[in-house]
Enzyme design. Structure first.
Site, PDB file in Angstrom:
ATOM      1  N   HIS A   1     -25.750  24.940 -32.031  1.00 18.54           N
ATOM      2  CA  HIS A   1     -24.818  25.857 -32.365  1.00 18.54           C
ATOM      3  C   HIS A   1     -25.512  27.074 -32.804  1.00 18.54           C
ATOM      4  CE1 HIS A   1     -22.030  22.385 -33.654  1.00 18.54           C
ATOM      5  NE2 HIS A   1     -21.277  22.788 -32.640  1.00 18.54           N
TER       6      HIS A   1
ATOM      7  N   ARG B   1     -22.509  22.426 -22.708  1.00 22.27           N
ATOM      8  CA  ARG B   1     -23.745  21.887 -22.439  1.00 22.27           C
ATOM      9  C   ARG B   1     -23.845  21.117 -20.965  1.00 22.27           C
ATOM     10  NH1 ARG B   1     -22.094  18.816 -27.748  1.00 22.27           N
ATOM     11  NH2 ARG B   1     -19.928  19.406 -26.701  1.00 22.27           N
TER      12      ARG B   1
ATOM     13  N   LYS C   1      -8.504  14.824 -35.744  1.00 22.68           N
ATOM     14  CA  LYS C   1      -9.662  14.072 -36.343  1.00 22.68           C
ATOM     15  C   LYS C   1      -9.712  14.221 -37.829  1.00 22.68           C
ATOM     16  CE  LYS C   1     -12.565  14.904 -32.375  1.00 22.68           C
ATOM     17  NZ  LYS C   1     -13.896  15.875 -32.116  1.00 22.68           N
TER      18      LYS C   1
ATOM     19  N   SER D   1     -22.289  17.266 -32.724  1.00 29.18           N
ATOM     20  CA  SER D   1     -22.207  16.832 -34.224  1.00 29.18           C
ATOM     21  C   SER D   1     -21.774  15.403 -33.910  1.00 29.18           C
ATOM     22  CB  SER D   1     -20.998  17.653 -34.793  1.00 29.18           C
ATOM     23  OG  SER D   1     -21.626  19.123 -34.624  1.00 29.18           O
TER      24      SER D   1
HETATM   25  P1  ADP Z   1     -15.493  21.695 -30.672  1.00 29.46           P
HETATM   26  O1  ADP Z   1     -14.964  23.056 -30.888  1.00 29.46           O
HETATM   27  O2  ADP Z   1     -15.117  21.172 -29.285  1.00 29.46           O
HETATM   28  O3  ADP Z   1     -14.802  20.800 -31.699  1.00 29.46           O
HETATM   29  P2  ADP Z   1     -18.206  21.904 -31.757  1.00 29.46           P
HETATM   30  O4  ADP Z   1     -17.463  22.364 -33.167  1.00 29.46           O
HETATM   31  O5  ADP Z   1     -19.150  20.704 -31.647  1.00 29.46           O
HETATM   32  O6  ADP Z   1     -17.027  21.612 -30.681  1.00 29.46           O
HETATM   33  O7  ADP Z   1     -18.576  22.979 -30.801  1.00 29.46           O
HETATM   34  C1  ADP Z   1     -18.341  24.507 -30.976  1.00 29.46           C
HETATM   35  C2  ADP Z   1     -18.671  24.970 -29.627  1.00 29.46           C
HETATM   36  O8  ADP Z   1     -20.296  24.835 -29.537  1.00 29.46           O
HETATM   37  C3  ADP Z   1     -18.162  24.711 -28.515  1.00 29.46           C
HETATM   38  O9  ADP Z   1     -17.983  25.446 -27.321  1.00 29.46           O
HETATM   39  C4  ADP Z   1     -19.285  23.436 -27.989  1.00 29.46           C
HETATM   40  O10 ADP Z   1     -19.337  23.451 -26.532  1.00 29.46           O
HETATM   41  C5  ADP Z   1     -20.689  24.370 -28.315  1.00 29.46           C
HETATM   42  N1  ADP Z   1     -21.685  23.510 -28.324  1.00 29.46           N
HETATM   43  C6  ADP Z   1     -21.420  22.180 -29.031  1.00 29.46           C
HETATM   44  N2  ADP Z   1     -22.891  21.822 -29.022  1.00 29.46           N
HETATM   45  C7  ADP Z   1     -23.764  22.557 -28.407  1.00 29.46           C
HETATM   46  C8  ADP Z   1     -25.052  22.532 -27.968  1.00 29.46           C
HETATM   47  N3  ADP Z   1     -25.882  21.571 -28.278  1.00 29.46           N
HETATM   48  N4  ADP Z   1     -25.557  23.526 -27.378  1.00 29.46           N
HETATM   49  C9  ADP Z   1     -24.824  24.596 -27.248  1.00 29.46           C
HETATM   50  N5  ADP Z   1     -23.420  24.737 -27.522  1.00 29.46           N
HETATM   51  C10 ADP Z   1     -23.050  23.880 -28.032  1.00 29.46           C
END
Ligand code: ADP
Length: 172
Positions: A23, A96, A47, A134
């Site tokens: 992130h 990803r 969730k 995460s």
């Molecule tokens: P979500 O919004 O689907 O609950 P997250 O909070 O984990 O998921 O991720 C927020 C954003 O960051 C999403 O666009 C996700 O694809 C992206 N993201 C998550 N992990 C990574 C990573 N390792 N590298 C780049 N982008 C990521």
């Protein structure tokens, strides 16, 4: 500093439960592309999160201090409604893998339907972070694995503490 109305503003939305180095890489790159980047921390009604929304916002606030043009806010409604409230027209997301592509593609089309003026812009994950999620990090924490490579130290400590508080630590 340029005014919010004339400068480019993007909103990076997600759950961030918790924020990790993948992130942060998107945040750093986004902060170089846009004049202002707002991190929007949402809730997923399906969730129960490890960290409450206010906790996720506070953790993020502590790790984005190097980026002067980045700030963080929580929101409870639709992501597109939050983006509009901020006064932005761009939603930033990270990609990803092919499986991300499928769900993000559907989500971005739905968001375009909900608000045709808001575009989703994607940045590809950098190779060292493309396996980070995460969900996986919460699992590693529950098995007592080392988190330092994947998380800033204060986030790793918060996650380890939360696992202990909830009695979720499995035998190491
Ligand atoms: P979500 O919004 O689907 O609950 P997250 O909070 O984990 O998921 O991720 C927020 C954003 O960051 C999403 O666009 C996700 O694809 C992206 N993201 C998550 N992990 C990574 C990573 N390792 N590298 C780049 N982008 C990521």
């Amino acid at each position: 500093m340029s005014s919010l109305l004339t400068s480019s503003v993007a909103v990076y939305t997600g759950t961030f439960d918790p924020i990790h180095r993948g992130h942060l890489d998107i945040i750093e790159r986004g902060s170089r592309i846009f004049d202002h980047l707002v991190i929007g921390v949402g809730i997923n009604p399906d969730k129960s999160p490890f960290f409450e929304m206010e906790e996720r916002v506070e953790l993020i606030r502590q790790v984005i201090t190097p980026f002067a043009n980045v700030r963080v806010e929580g929101f409870t409604g639709l992501a597109v409604a939050f983006v509009r409230r901020i006064g932005a027209r761009v939603m930033l997301r990270g990609l990803r893998s092919a499986s991300d592509l499928e769900s993000e593609f559907t989500m971005s089309l739905m968001n375009l339907n909900l608000d045709p003026e808001i575009e989703t812009v994607f940045l590809m994950a950098k190779e060292p972070y493309s396996h980070l999620s995460s969900t996986l990090l919460r699992q590693i924490a529950r098995f007592g694995g080392s988190l330092e490579r994947f998380l800033p130290p204060l986030i790793a400590e918060a996650l380890e503490r939360r696992v202990r508080e909830r009695g979720l630590l499995h035998g190491t």
